[in-house]
Design a protein around this motif. Structure first.
Motif, mmCIF file in Angstrom:
data_model
loop_
_atom_site.group_PDB
_atom_site.id
_atom_site.type_symbol
_atom_site.label_atom_id
_atom_site.label_comp_id
_atom_site.label_asym_id
_atom_site.label_seq_id
_atom_site.Cartn_x
_atom_site.Cartn_y
_atom_site.Cartn_z
ATOM 1 N N SER A 127 10.391 2.829 -7.894
ATOM 2 C CA SER A 127 9.485 2.373 -6.857
ATOM 3 C C SER A 127 9.617 0.858 -6.833
ATOM 4 C CB SER A 127 8.056 2.805 -7.194
ATOM 5 O OG SER A 127 7.171 2.401 -6.198
ATOM 6 N N LYS A 128 10.164 0.307 -5.721
ATOM 7 C CA LYS A 128 10.462 -1.119 -5.665
ATOM 8 C C LYS A 128 9.608 -1.807 -4.609
ATOM 9 C CE LYS A 128 14.793 -0.336 -4.837
ATOM 10 N NZ LYS A 128 16.241 -0.360 -4.607
ATOM 11 N N PHE A 129 9.151 -2.980 -4.967
ATOM 12 C CA PHE A 129 8.534 -3.881 -4.000
ATOM 13 C C PHE A 129 9.138 -5.246 -4.265
ATOM 14 C CE2 PHE A 129 5.634 -6.648 -1.883
ATOM 15 C CZ PHE A 129 5.282 -5.934 -0.749
ATOM 16 N N ALA A 130 10.108 -5.610 -3.439
ATOM 17 C CA ALA A 130 10.869 -6.852 -3.609
ATOM 18 C C ALA A 130 11.512 -6.855 -4.992
ATOM 19 C CB ALA A 130 9.983 -8.057 -3.362
ATOM 20 N N LEU A 155 0.823 -1.209 0.000
ATOM 21 C CA LEU A 155 0.000 0.000 0.000
ATOM 22 C C LEU A 155 0.861 1.265 0.000
ATOM 23 C CD1 LEU A 155 -2.780 1.303 0.073
ATOM 24 C CD2 LEU A 155 -2.726 1.111 2.566
ATOM 25 N N THR A 156 1.905 1.306 0.824
ATOM 26 C CA THR A 156 2.766 2.504 0.822
ATOM 27 C C THR A 156 3.470 2.656 -0.517
ATOM 28 O OG1 THR A 156 4.701 1.372 1.770
ATOM 29 C CG2 THR A 156 3.152 2.417 3.319
ATOM 30 N N ASN A 157 3.803 1.543 -1.153
ATOM 31 C CA ASN A 157 4.409 1.576 -2.483
ATOM 32 C C ASN A 157 3.450 2.210 -3.479
ATOM 33 O OD1 ASN A 157 4.694 0.163 -5.286
ATOM 34 N ND2 ASN A 157 6.687 -0.128 -4.328
ATOM 35 N N LEU A 158 2.212 1.780 -3.448
ATOM 36 C CA LEU A 158 1.195 2.301 -4.368
ATOM 37 C C LEU A 158 0.918 3.776 -4.118
ATOM 38 C CD1 LEU A 158 -0.897 1.758 -6.587
ATOM 39 C CD2 LEU A 158 -2.496 1.083 -4.796
ATOM 40 N N VAL A 159 0.787 4.175 -2.861
ATOM 41 C CA VAL A 159 0.495 5.572 -2.533
ATOM 42 C C VAL A 159 1.655 6.480 -2.955
ATOM 43 C CG1 VAL A 159 0.129 7.191 -0.611
ATOM 44 C CG2 VAL A 159 -1.146 5.040 -0.697
ATOM 45 N N ALA A 160 2.886 6.082 -2.658
ATOM 46 C CA ALA A 160 4.053 6.897 -3.040
ATOM 47 C C ALA A 160 4.137 7.032 -4.560
ATOM 48 C CB ALA A 160 5.332 6.279 -2.489
ATOM 49 N N PHE A 161 3.917 5.946 -5.261
ATOM 50 C CA PHE A 161 3.939 5.966 -6.728
ATOM 51 C C PHE A 161 2.836 6.875 -7.269
ATOM 52 C CE2 PHE A 161 2.153 4.144 -10.634
ATOM 53 C CZ PHE A 161 3.228 4.348 -11.486
ATOM 54 N N TYR A 162 1.625 6.706 -6.751
ATOM 55 C CA TYR A 162 0.481 7.518 -7.184
ATOM 56 C C TYR A 162 0.746 9.006 -6.941
ATOM 57 C CZ TYR A 162 -4.230 9.460 -7.287
ATOM 58 O OH TYR A 162 -5.326 10.237 -7.566
ATOM 59 N N ASN A 163 1.276 9.341 -5.776
ATOM 60 C CA ASN A 163 1.554 10.742 -5.459
ATOM 61 C C ASN A 163 2.565 11.358 -6.418
ATOM 62 O OD1 ASN A 163 -0.256 10.743 -3.334
ATOM 63 N ND2 ASN A 163 1.307 10.405 -1.783
ATOM 64 N N ARG A 164 3.644 10.617 -6.736
ATOM 65 C CA ARG A 164 4.657 11.136 -7.666
ATOM 66 C C ARG A 164 4.076 11.371 -9.045
ATOM 67 N NH1 ARG A 164 7.810 7.503 -5.143
ATOM 68 N NH2 ARG A 164 7.608 5.998 -6.815
ATOM 69 N N VAL A 165 3.323 10.402 -9.539
ATOM 70 C CA VAL A 165 2.740 10.515 -10.875
ATOM 71 C C VAL A 165 1.710 11.639 -10.910
ATOM 72 C CG1 VAL A 165 1.319 9.334 -12.605
ATOM 73 C CG2 VAL A 165 3.231 8.136 -11.521
#
Length: 187
Positions: free
Chosen positions: A144-147, A33-43
């Protein structure tokens, strides 16, 4: 022993900021979720400014299996992990592992595993995060990395993809032709 070593490694990683902010997988206080939110905010910020935004989804297929033990231990040593307790124990733990293949009821002989970080074990995830910790080096776009899943995004240049490919070739057990250019779109 793994749990004790993991706690020591996590403390060291937090104090020395070993894991980059771009890594959300298996990181304390971060998640999918934090990965998705950070990515969404940047875009969203880029789109709101009217800037072109490119996104690529990269999956380092079988990345956990492709981690070369020598490179992993070398990275741990460069990041200041104690050579006698941490890195030597990890090398022995990784190098003492054996593996075999089973296909249609036929089973191969046991062979030493010279690469790979065990999945499903608590220490394996921390080792993998240490291994990919320097993937961002020299990259100008935002990762933006998740594993083992990585999204370069924002305004990026082809040289960023070239750097990521060079990182994969230098760090993973990659055969010619396994690193291929991704399909992508602009929006």
């Amino acid at each position: 022993m793994q749990q004790i070593l993991l706690e020591t490694m996590v403390r060291h990683m937090e104090n020395k900021e070993v894991i980059s902010d771009s890594q959300h997988g298996f990181t304390k206080g971060k998640s999918c979720l934090t990965n998705l939110v950070a990515f969404y905010n940047r875009v969203t910020v880029l789109v709101d400014k009217g800037r072109a935004t490119d996104v690529i989804n990269l999956d380092l297929c079988k990345a956990f299996d492709a981690v070369l033990h020598d490179i992993l231990v070398s990275k741990l040593e460069r990041r200041g992990f104690d050579g006698w307790t941490t890195t030597r124990w990890i090398r022995n733990w990784l190098d003492s592992r054996t593996q075999r293949a089973a296909v249609n009821g036929l089973v191969s002989k046991w062979r030493p595993g010279m690469s790979g970080v065990p999945q499903g074990l608590v220490l394996g995830l921390a080792l993998f995060n240490n291994f990919v910790g320097n993937m961002d080096s020299g990259i100008e776009c935002t990762l933006s990395k998740f594993a083992n899943d990585t999204k370069p995004s924002g305004v990026w240049e082809v040289r960023d993809l070239d750097r990521l490919e060079r990182w994969a070739r230098a760090n993973l057990k990659v055969q010619q032709g396994q690193v291929q250019g991704p399909a992508h779109g602009s929006g």
